[in-house]
Design a protein around this motif. Structure first.
Motif, PDB file in Angstrom:
ATOM      1  N   GLN A  44       0.777  -1.091   0.094  1.00  0.00           N
ATOM      2  CA  GLN A  44      -0.039  -0.070  -0.026  1.00  0.00           C
ATOM      3  C   GLN A  44       1.016   1.135  -0.091  1.00  0.00           C
ATOM      4  OE1 GLN A  44      -3.195  -0.285  -0.199  1.00  0.00           O
ATOM      5  NE2 GLN A  44      -3.074  -2.417  -0.397  1.00  0.00           N
ATOM      6  N   THR A  45       0.250   2.250  -0.601  1.00  0.00           N
ATOM      7  CA  THR A  45       1.227   3.448  -0.564  1.00  0.00           C
ATOM      8  C   THR A  45       1.270   4.099   0.822  1.00  0.00           C
ATOM      9  OG1 THR A  45      -0.852   4.661  -1.363  1.00  0.00           O
ATOM     10  CG2 THR A  45       0.554   4.050  -2.967  1.00  0.00           C
ATOM     11  N   SER A  46       0.305   3.791   1.770  1.00  0.00           N
ATOM     12  CA  SER A  46       0.252   4.137   2.980  1.00  0.00           C
ATOM     13  C   SER A  46       1.350   3.564   4.052  1.00  0.00           C
ATOM     14  CB  SER A  46      -1.015   4.181   3.539  1.00  0.00           C
ATOM     15  OG  SER A  46      -1.482   2.815   3.868  1.00  0.00           O
ATOM     16  N   TRP A  47       1.842   2.458   3.660  1.00  0.00           N
ATOM     17  CA  TRP A  47       2.939   1.887   4.393  1.00  0.00           C
ATOM     18  C   TRP A  47       4.015   2.545   4.570  1.00  0.00           C
ATOM     19  CZ3 TRP A  47       3.495  -3.949   2.091  1.00  0.00           C
ATOM     20  CH2 TRP A  47       2.183  -4.524   2.389  1.00  0.00           C
ATOM     21  N   LYS A  48       4.501   2.667   6.200  1.00  0.00           N
ATOM     22  CA  LYS A  48       5.693   3.584   6.586  1.00  0.00           C
ATOM     23  C   LYS A  48       6.768   2.755   7.042  1.00  0.00           C
ATOM     24  CE  LYS A  48       6.525   7.561   9.088  1.00  0.00           C
ATOM     25  NZ  LYS A  48       5.871   8.756  10.026  1.00  0.00           N
ATOM     26  N   ARG A  70       9.220   2.831  -0.204  1.00  0.00           N
ATOM     27  CA  ARG A  70       8.538   4.143  -0.312  1.00  0.00           C
ATOM     28  C   ARG A  70       7.926   4.394  -1.603  1.00  0.00           C
ATOM     29  NH1 ARG A  70      10.056   6.499   4.793  1.00  0.00           N
ATOM     30  NH2 ARG A  70      10.006   5.137   6.377  1.00  0.00           N
ATOM     31  N   GLN A 123       5.733   5.406  -4.532  1.00  0.00           N
ATOM     32  CA  GLN A 123       4.517   6.208  -4.921  1.00  0.00           C
ATOM     33  C   GLN A 123       4.574   6.178  -6.399  1.00  0.00           C
ATOM     34  OE1 GLN A 123       1.949   7.400  -2.793  1.00  0.00           O
ATOM     35  NE2 GLN A 123       3.329   6.857  -0.843  1.00  0.00           N
ATOM     36  N   HIS A 137      10.525  10.959   0.703  1.00  0.00           N
ATOM     37  CA  HIS A 137       9.302  10.193   0.893  1.00  0.00           C
ATOM     38  C   HIS A 137       8.992   9.403   2.083  1.00  0.00           C
ATOM     39  CE1 HIS A 137      10.116  10.686  -3.402  1.00  0.00           C
ATOM     40  NE2 HIS A 137      11.434   9.757  -3.373  1.00  0.00           N
ATOM     41  N   SER A 138       7.898   9.612   2.526  1.00  0.00           N
ATOM     42  CA  SER A 138       7.331   9.204   3.989  1.00  0.00           C
ATOM     43  C   SER A 138       6.885   8.045   3.918  1.00  0.00           C
ATOM     44  CB  SER A 138       6.796  10.352   4.602  1.00  0.00           C
ATOM     45  OG  SER A 138       5.681  10.491   3.949  1.00  0.00           O
ATOM     46  N   THR A 139       6.205   7.731   2.963  1.00  0.00           N
ATOM     47  CA  THR A 139       5.216   6.320   2.946  1.00  0.00           C
ATOM     48  C   THR A 139       5.302   5.612   1.571  1.00  0.00           C
ATOM     49  OG1 THR A 139       3.314   7.367   2.046  1.00  0.00           O
ATOM     50  CG2 THR A 139       3.699   7.209   4.630  1.00  0.00           C
ATOM     51  N   GLU A 159       2.092  -2.685   9.696  1.00  0.00           N
ATOM     52  CA  GLU A 159       1.404  -2.423   8.798  1.00  0.00           C
ATOM     53  C   GLU A 159       1.182  -3.431   7.572  1.00  0.00           C
ATOM     54  OE1 GLU A 159       3.004   1.035   7.492  1.00  0.00           O
ATOM     55  OE2 GLU A 159       1.341   2.314   8.614  1.00  0.00           O
TER      56      GLU A 159
END
Length: 194
Positions: free
Chosen positions: A34-38, A66, A68, A148-150, A175
């Motif tokens: 997922q693009t929300s994984w950190k 990270r 995107q 890039h944070s996530t 996550e």
């Protein structure tokens, strides 16, 4: 759930239970997540079977983090690779790509005399804005960056001449769900190519 992504003329396939990525005028990669994984740890075994240093190009293989997706077959990413950057000596290196700005920035490089047809264990730990890149359990790069944070996770080869084999891809993190492909039941994703 895997996304196989090829640049122009690049090739990917599964052969003898290994993912094979061939770069021919463009990178080749595999993404998942997922693009929300950190925060996560990603590892994969890798061997480069063909390599030719190319002026101005990154000829290397490794882990991407990270991710995107931006448009088509491009993405903003961090990459932790071994290979060569241009005709510079063999190395491990970390870089970030910002496709929206059509820019690649080399973050850190360290000399590393890798060999063709030899398996290496790659691992990257991403926590917040800190990244630790290990090669055969030896810390090669310890870097902080907040570009890039996530984002998604994966591995790839680049850019013109590189052919690499990958196996034993594993990702862990709070996550990351268990997709019934794992060897243990909690927060661990493992891929079997066959």
């Amino acid at each position: 759930p895997l996304i196989w992504q090829n640049g122009e003329n690049a090739i990917h396939k599964v052969e003898n239970g290994e993912a094979v990525l061939q770069s021919v005028g463009g990178g080749s990669g595999v993404m998942i997540g997922q693009t929300s994984w950190k925060n996560y740890t990603v590892s994969v075994r890798c061997k480069m079977v063909k390599h030719q240093p190319t002026p101005g190009w990154n000829e290397a293989v490794g882990i991407v983090l990270r991710i995107q997706p931006v448009q088509g077959d491009t993405s903003d990413v961090y990459a932790f690779h071994f290979g060569t950057v241009g005709v510079n000596p063999k190395s491990t290196h970390a870089f970030t790509c910002m496709r929206r700005n059509n820019a690649m920035q080399n973050l850190q490089s360290e000399p590393f005399e890798w060999k063709l047809n030899k398996w290496y264990q790659l691992k990257v730990e991403a926590k917040g804005n800190r990244f630790k890149f290990y090669l055969d359990d030896k810390l090669k790069i310890d870097y902080q960056d907040k570009t890039h944070s996530t984002g998604m996770i994966g591995f790839g080869s680049a850019v013109n001449t590189t052919i690499a084999h990958f196996d034993d891809f594993v990702a862990t993190g709070d996550e990351i769900p268990d997709l019934n492909l794992s060897v243990s039941p909690r927060s661990k994703l493992a891929i079997t190519w066959a």
